[in-house]
Design a protein around this motif. Structure first.
Motif: not given
Length: 819
Positions: A569-588, A592-596
């Motif tokens: 919701g904070m990133l204006n996305l419809n759902d959390a698909q493609g998101l992860r929490l890594q070391d306390g930071q949300v990445e997308r 084919d790469a995880w980006q901050a």
């Protein structure tokens, strides 16, 4: 080789968090908890193993300045309810005990009265002044005496001293005898042990009369079951009882049950309306806390000429002591259920008897099924000796192979995701059996006794609710956890297990960090406080990792789902698909790469708590998640132990030259902690096998009431332990965790016995009874007709397998020397 895992934090050898406070003297144990005005108690204990209580004269003790009261079993019976164990198990007698004895004492050290005083010195002086008049009764100091016709009853409410008797049969082992080339009988006597925690039992009870509330400070492995027992036996609700477990200086199973002394202290606190504390001394701990083991087993294996086991029968008798704090069938049942372990045996029968005697009552001790691997592996070695076969080949021909999995044991237990044959081969290769046999032959020519032992272990772990229900044990095997992310992004977590020195805080934090997507240093794990931790079943049966860590891992994953839903919701996305929490930071994940994303856990937490109107539709404020998890009825780890020993013919001393363990205990949360558990378990098992022994004489007097008599191994007597990690995940548990901590005891007991008997083979004698003390070794060697100190020992091998087989041949009249 350890299987690679996809984890970020699980599996990392992080230093133990709690070590900082322990090593700097900042640990907080029971004696560090100080409450003003606390009274002290001392217990008056029976000098007899079995006697009627004719009278108790407390007048002199009450008259001592500083004494506030002296109380007996009749007083406690008015304040507390008796403990009744009556699970609906066929062959298991219901039993009941009062908080303190009223009519008779059942063992040397039984508590008969309690003195309350202003300090411990006065309490102990007053206890010496209590005069108890006893009418001694005949005692039964062993199972043979207890089972004899007309034997005195330990528990007068039972028809006899056989408190539990169960039999089982799968297939037709008797028919297999008729088909066999040989029926091999073997005997095993595991002696009585006690736990010897560095910190003895103790408690501090604080009754708040204004709130009608009891706070119990006690080092317990199971805080919530302790609370339930206290409430039930004191006529309270669980909301009226809080159990707080500080740091614990060792438990090993001795700190699970609610003991009579602890309940007495709680009742006295309510009676006086003041804090009351108790700390047992070492003599009390050795004589009156709880004991374990003392199991006699006989196996009969129907075998083919090549060593393949066609059928197996087990007769087991356990000396349970005078009182049942647990259902009496519990420990023996586990032994019989998993005995066949890593071997393909279909036709199997057991007959299990549990007997009451005039000794301190038994309870679970680390690896209550400790004798299992010695019995099974000792039977394998006996088959090899009788048939003149290579003991390694006998193991191979009977082993459960990868293609056999999942394999159902004859008792219905299912083995899957285990690698017993693989660990056997790894241990055989590491110890280099052919090279050892060459050294052994040379040593025998020089008059020296070298031996090699092998022991493959299948360790039952993480007993789920299904197991406890089948065993008739109150409670369940589930575990509960909560994970709470604070507005700052700090992570608090809690679970119902309680550490007693294992090092839980770090691996459990790693499990939370892995499931949530933070670093372990961001996680604080809370245990041992029943008003904070969720209701769990505590620490026992190697369940800390699978039940405790697994539940926290699942709970953290659940928390991560909510975090990512808010982040979307904070990133204006419809759902959390493609998101992860890594070391306390949300990445997308993009291209084919995880980006901050620039969104942190702290950002999400502030939104969740402080700006709830901005949350996505359907998301409740806050980040507080709870979860319960019930593991499978049993999960299994496995290992193979290999050990080289030398016995000094002059003194009987056993020296361990090399010790190797190939182990598969699933996904490892923290290798440092696991290695410590492996080494500690092996050390504890070797100490029990070589030194420790609770001894009673024929009148029921405990002869090992000090550490000068009850010997415990030190670092000087223990070998370097080589660990070969071969971990593979369990596919049915969170993160693939299997659990461990007790298999090292099972393996060490079995492997040291095998090595000793291999060393003794030229003398034609077999050690069937532990501990394997120098005195027992010398007695065996003196009993060997062909032993002369200082002469060479001939090779006893009788087949083409001489280079790898050194069994005990039968004497000319068919007898084998035994002890």
């Amino acid at each position: 080789m350890t299987t690679e895992t996809p984890f970020t934090h699980i599996g990392k050898p992080l230093p133990r968090k709690e070590d900082r406070r322990f090593l700097t003297g900042k640990g907080r144990y029971l004696d560090d908890v100080v409450l003003p005005g606390a009274l002290q108690v001392s217990f008056v204990r029976a000098p007899h193993a079995h006697a009627r209580i004719a009278a108790i004269d407390t007048e002199a003790a009450r008259a001592l300045p500083g004494v506030l009261g002296v109380f007996t079993g009749r007083d406690l019976a008015q304040w507390t309810a008796p403990l009744r164990l009556a699970p609906p198990i066929e062959g298991l007698h219901p039993v009941e005990m009062t908080t303190l004895p009223i009519d008779k004492v059942r063992f040397h050290g039984d508590p008969v009265a309690v003195v309350v005083a202003r300090d411990r010195y006065v309490a102990e002086d007053a206890a010496e002044l209590v005069e108890v008049s006893y009418e001694p009764l005949p005692c039964v100091a062993d199972t043979a005496a207890a089972l004899a016709p007309g034997a005195p009853l330990v528990d007068d409410t039972l028809p006899d001293n056989l408190v539990s008797h169960q039999s089982f049969r799968a297939g037709d082992p008797v028919a297999r005898r008729a088909e066999a080339a040989r029926v091999v009988e073997a005997r095993f006597d595991l002696h009585r042990h006690t736990h010897v925690p560095m910190e003895t039992r103790g408690c501090l009870a604080d009754w708040d009369a204004g709130r009608s509330h009891l706070t119990m400070h006690i080092g317990t492995q199971a805080p919530h079951p302790m609370r339930s027992q206290l409430a039930a036996r004191m006529g309270l609700t669980e909301t009226q009882v809080t159990v707080i477990s500080p740091d614990i200086g060792g438990g090993f199973g001795q700190k699970i049950a609610l003991y009579r002394e602890e309940l007495t202290v709680a009742a006295l606190s309510r009676h006086f309306g003041r804090p009351v504390r108790w700390r047992e001394d070492r003599l009390e701990n050795l004589t009156s806390a709880s004991h374990a083991r003392e199991t006699h087993c006989v196996t009969r294996a129907a075998v083919r000429a090549d060593g393949r086991i066609l059928g197996l029968e087990l007769d087991l008798t356990e000396d349970f002591g005078a009182y049942c704090f647990y259902p009496a069938n519990y420990m023996a049942r586990v032994i019989a259920m998993i005995l066949t372990g890593p071997y393909r045996i279909s036709d199997y029968a057991f007959d299990v008897k549990v007997v009451l005697t005039n000794k301190c009552g038994n309870g679970p001790m680390r690896a209550p099924m400790a004798i299992t691997s010695w019995v099974m592996e000792g039977t394998i070695d006996a088959v090899a000796r009788e048939l003149g076969l290579d003991p390694v080949e006998v193991r191979r021909i009977n082993a459960v192979r990868p293609a056999d999995l999942p394999f159902t044991m004859p008792t219905g237990e299912v083995l899957e995701d285990v690698t017993p044959l693989e660990t056997l081969e790894a241990a055989v290769a590491a110890i280099d059996v052919p090279a050892f046999r060459a050294r052994q032959a040379q040593a025998r020519a020089e008059g020296r006794l070298l031996g090699l032992g092998l022991c493959t272990v299948v360790e039952s772990t993480t007993y789920g609710s299904e197991f406890y229900k089948a065993a008739g044990i109150p409670g369940s095997g589930h575990e509960a956890a909560w994970v709470r992310i604070e507005p700052s992004g700090a992570v608090n977590a809690s679970v119902g297990v309680m550490g007693s020195g294992q090092g839980y805080e770090t691996p459990l934090a790693q499990a939370v960090a892995e499931g949530l997507g933070v670093t372990p240093d961001m996680v604080n794990v809370h245990m041992g406080h029943t008003d904070i931790a969720p209701y769990g079943m505590g620490s026992r049966g190697a369940r800390g990792a699978t039940a405790g860590g697994g539940t926290l891992y699942l709970c953290a994953q659940k928390a991560a789902e909510k975090v990512l839903a808010i982040a979307a919701g904070m990133l204006n996305l419809n759902d959390a698909q493609g998101l992860r929490l890594q070391d306390g930071q949300v990445e997308r994940r993009l291209e084919d790469a995880w980006q901050a994303t620039g969104v942190s856990l702290a950002d999400v937490a502030r939104r969740a708590y402080l700006d709830p109107t901005a949350l996505p539709e359907g998301i409740a404020p806050g980040l507080d998640v709870s979860l319960t998890y019930d593991p499978p009825a049993m999960t299994y780890s496995n290992s193979t132990h290999a050990c080289e020993v030398e016995i000094d013919p002059a003194t009987g001393r056993i020296a361990i030259a090399r010790y190797v363990v190939a182990e598969d205990c699933g996904t490892v949360l923290n290798p440092l902690v696991v290695k410590g558990q492996q080494q500690g378990a092996v050390g504890m098992g070797l100490s029990g096998a070589l030194f420790e022994e609770v001894i009673y004489d024929e009148s029921g007097q405990n002869l090992t009431a000090t550490l000068a008599d009850y010997l415990v191994a030190t670092a000087c007597e223990l070998p370097n332990i080589e660990i070969l990690p071969m971990h593979t995940p369990n596919r049915k548990t969170p993160a693939g965790i299997k659990g461990m901590a007790e298999g090292g005891i099972m393996g060490s007991i079995g492997v040291i016995a095998g090595a000793v008997n291999d060393a003794l083979a030229p003398l034609g004698v077999t050690a069937e009874q532990m501990p394997l003390s120098p005195q027992r070794m010398r007695a065996l060697m003196r009993g060997a007709g062909n032993f002369t100190y200082g002469t060479s020992f001939s090779d006893p091998g009788t087949t083409a397998h001489d280079t790898t087989t050194h069994g005990t041949p039968g004497n000319s009249d068919g007898r084998t020397g035994r002890a």
